[in-house]
Design an enzyme around this catalytic site. Structure first.
Site, short mmCIF file in Angstrom:
data_model
loop_
_atom_site.label_atom_id
_atom_site.label_comp_id
_atom_site.label_asym_id
_atom_site.label_seq_id
_atom_site.Cartn_x
_atom_site.Cartn_y
_atom_site.Cartn_z
N LYS A 118 -48.86 -10.71 6.70
CA LYS A 118 -47.49 -10.94 6.06
C LYS A 118 -47.71 -10.83 4.55
O LYS A 118 -46.76 -10.33 3.85
CB LYS A 118 -46.81 -12.24 6.70
N LYS A 200 -48.75 -5.14 17.97
CA LYS A 200 -47.81 -5.82 18.79
C LYS A 200 -46.55 -5.21 18.73
O LYS A 200 -46.13 -4.93 17.47
CB LYS A 200 -48.21 -7.32 18.64
N LYS A 203 -40.20 -7.68 16.17
CA LYS A 203 -38.86 -7.57 15.76
C LYS A 203 -38.49 -7.23 14.26
O LYS A 203 -37.73 -6.94 13.89
CB LYS A 203 -38.02 -8.91 15.99
P1 ATP Z 1 -42.03 -11.44 13.78
O1 ATP Z 1 -41.98 -10.46 14.60
O2 ATP Z 1 -40.57 -11.58 12.96
O3 ATP Z 1 -43.08 -11.58 12.77
P2 ATP Z 1 -42.67 -12.91 16.13
O4 ATP Z 1 -41.82 -12.23 17.08
O5 ATP Z 1 -44.05 -12.79 15.88
O6 ATP Z 1 -41.68 -12.66 14.65
P3 ATP Z 1 -41.54 -15.36 16.54
O7 ATP Z 1 -40.20 -15.16 16.81
O8 ATP Z 1 -41.55 -16.59 16.24
O9 ATP Z 1 -42.45 -14.53 16.21
O10 ATP Z 1 -42.06 -15.73 18.12
C1 ATP Z 1 -41.73 -16.40 19.19
C2 ATP Z 1 -42.72 -16.11 20.47
O11 ATP Z 1 -42.79 -14.87 21.08
C3 ATP Z 1 -44.15 -16.74 19.84
O12 ATP Z 1 -44.45 -17.63 21.09
C4 ATP Z 1 -45.03 -15.38 19.86
O13 ATP Z 1 -46.21 -15.55 20.48
C5 ATP Z 1 -44.09 -14.59 21.05
N1 ATP Z 1 -44.45 -13.06 20.62
C6 ATP Z 1 -44.12 -12.71 19.51
N2 ATP Z 1 -44.42 -11.04 19.65
C7 ATP Z 1 -45.03 -10.99 20.90
C8 ATP Z 1 -45.41 -9.69 21.78
N3 ATP Z 1 -45.46 -8.59 21.08
N4 ATP Z 1 -46.16 -9.99 22.96
C9 ATP Z 1 -45.76 -11.25 23.47
N5 ATP Z 1 -45.52 -12.30 22.66
C10 ATP Z 1 -44.96 -12.27 21.77
#
Ligand code: ATP
Ligand code: LTN
Length: 335
Positions: A118, A200, A203
């Site tokens: 980040k 990965k 969003k």
């Molecule tokens: P950002 O993409 O904005 O950095 P994020 O999606 O990584 O955010 P959160 O919204 O806090 O972060 O994630 C919520 C949950 O989703 C967490 O448990 C995280 O481990 C899971 N998660 C996030 N991205 C993935 C992915 N690509 N595959 C599986 N699990 C995910």
């Protein structure tokens, strides 16, 4: 008989209101939460304090917090069974984070890959909160004494740190915190980007074709899957070097419950075109009821408010108890 008298184990997890959750969030985290809700005493929160580690527009943030809360309910979490709350409504999170930050080393925080990623993505705003983010996350968790924390694979490192902080605190001051374990689902633990399957699905990705949002319309979902990056072999099989197909197989396995072997059999002799359509259709079918429920909930803001207020009260009770214990052990005057 034993099971009936046994106390339910506790789980806790949170999601940030930084955008509309993706299929990655859904399969990696949210869907598992729903499956676990029956068997565990559960806490689920919208981690709004975490969201401000990257710049947020206040009006947008407010709406996103509410939408994320509504999505938790739309995926089927039941506010009667689980404690569903908004992190900033429970002051103990910020209070414990400060106490724990004095039991966390600069070196430990410097090693967090999310911080490194980040900081690279937002070089103009490497704020102290972005650095101490994992301490707040440790506070979120440890306040509720959970046995398990269901998260996607990407959060494993943060959870390890929370365990280290808890162990150190207990060692220095006496037992206050339960040391929780990560609970990482088998498939869907890491859903990859459709545009670059080595990364990965996220969003906050600038390329909207790289992710499926939980609220994407069916025709958009179909279009995005049709564009998904694959390889030139044209054979649906799980193998090293086939990141795009492996990812689509992982998604299809999550939505249909089929094993990789069954999927390979189903698409033997067929091309990627057929496979992509099948994956898209399974995702559309899975998300349709969630989207409908989300729309209904967003029409009834008074009900959402009633739910998050009740959730905050329940969370407040448990967290205040743990916070007071920690303060007392550290030598603060609490009575
Ligand atoms: P950002 O993409 O904005 O950095 P994020 O999606 O990584 O955010 P959160 O919204 O806090 O972060 O994630 C919520 C949950 O989703 C967490 O448990 C995280 O481990 C899971 N998660 C996030 N991205 C993935 C992915 N690509 N595959 C599986 N699990 C995910
Ligand atoms: N860091 C997590 C979100 C998060 C969380 C938590 C997850 C904040 N507090 C407590 C589990 C438990 C993320 O970025 N996905």
């Amino acid at each position: 008989m034993e099971q009936i008298t046994e106390k339910k184990k506790v789980i806790l997890s949170c999601i940030q209101p930084t955008g509309t959750p993706t299929l990655g969030n859904y399969l990696g985290a949210l869907k598992n939460w729903k499956a676990l809700e029956e068997d565990f005493f559960s806490y689920f929160a919208v981690a709004d304090l975490h969201a401000i580690t990257v710049k947020q527009e206040p009006k947008e943030l407010k709406e996103r917090i509410l939408r994320t809360y509504a999505l938790l309910m739309a995926i089927g979490l039941d506010p009667e069974k689980s404690t569903l709350f908004i992190q900033s409504h429970v002051p103990a999170h910020s209070q414990l984070a400060w106490l724990l930050s004095c039991s966390t080393q600069f070196g430990e925080l410097s090693r967090m890959t999310q911080f490194k990623d980040k900081s690279k993505a937002h070089p103009e705003n490497i704020n102290a909160g972005l650095f101490t983010y994992p301490v707040l996350m440790a506070a979120d968790i440890l306040l509720y004494q959970p046995d398990f924390v269901p998260v996607g694979e990407d959060q494993r490192q943060h959870l390890e740190l929370a365990r280290d902080i808890a162990g150190r605190f207990n060692g220095n001051y006496g037992n206050v915190f339960k040391i929780p374990e990560a609970y990482i689902g088998k498939h869907g633990a890491r859903v990859m980007s459709l545009a670059n399957p080595e990364k990965k699905m996220s969003k906050s990705d600038a390329n909207t074709n790289s992710f499926i949002s939980i609220l994407d319309e069916p025709n958009i979902i179909m279009k995005k899957f049709k564009r998904a990056v694959t390889d030139s072999e044209a054979k649906v099989r799980y193998a090293e070097g086939k990141d795009g197909i492996n990812n689509l197989m992982g998604i299809y396995s999550c939505t249909t419950g089929k094993s990789f072997e069954q999927i390979e059999d189903e698409f033997a002799g067929k091309g990627y075109g057929d496979f992509k359509v099948a994956v898209a259709e399974s995702v559309i079918a899975e998300l349709e009821p969630v989207q409908q429920k989300f729309k209904d909930l967003m029409q009834d803001r008074a009900y959402l408010k009633e739910c998050y207020r009740t959730g905050a009260e329940k969370a407040q009770r448990m967290s205040a108890r743990t916070l007071a214990k920690a303060q007392k052990k550290m030598g603060f005057i609490v009575d």
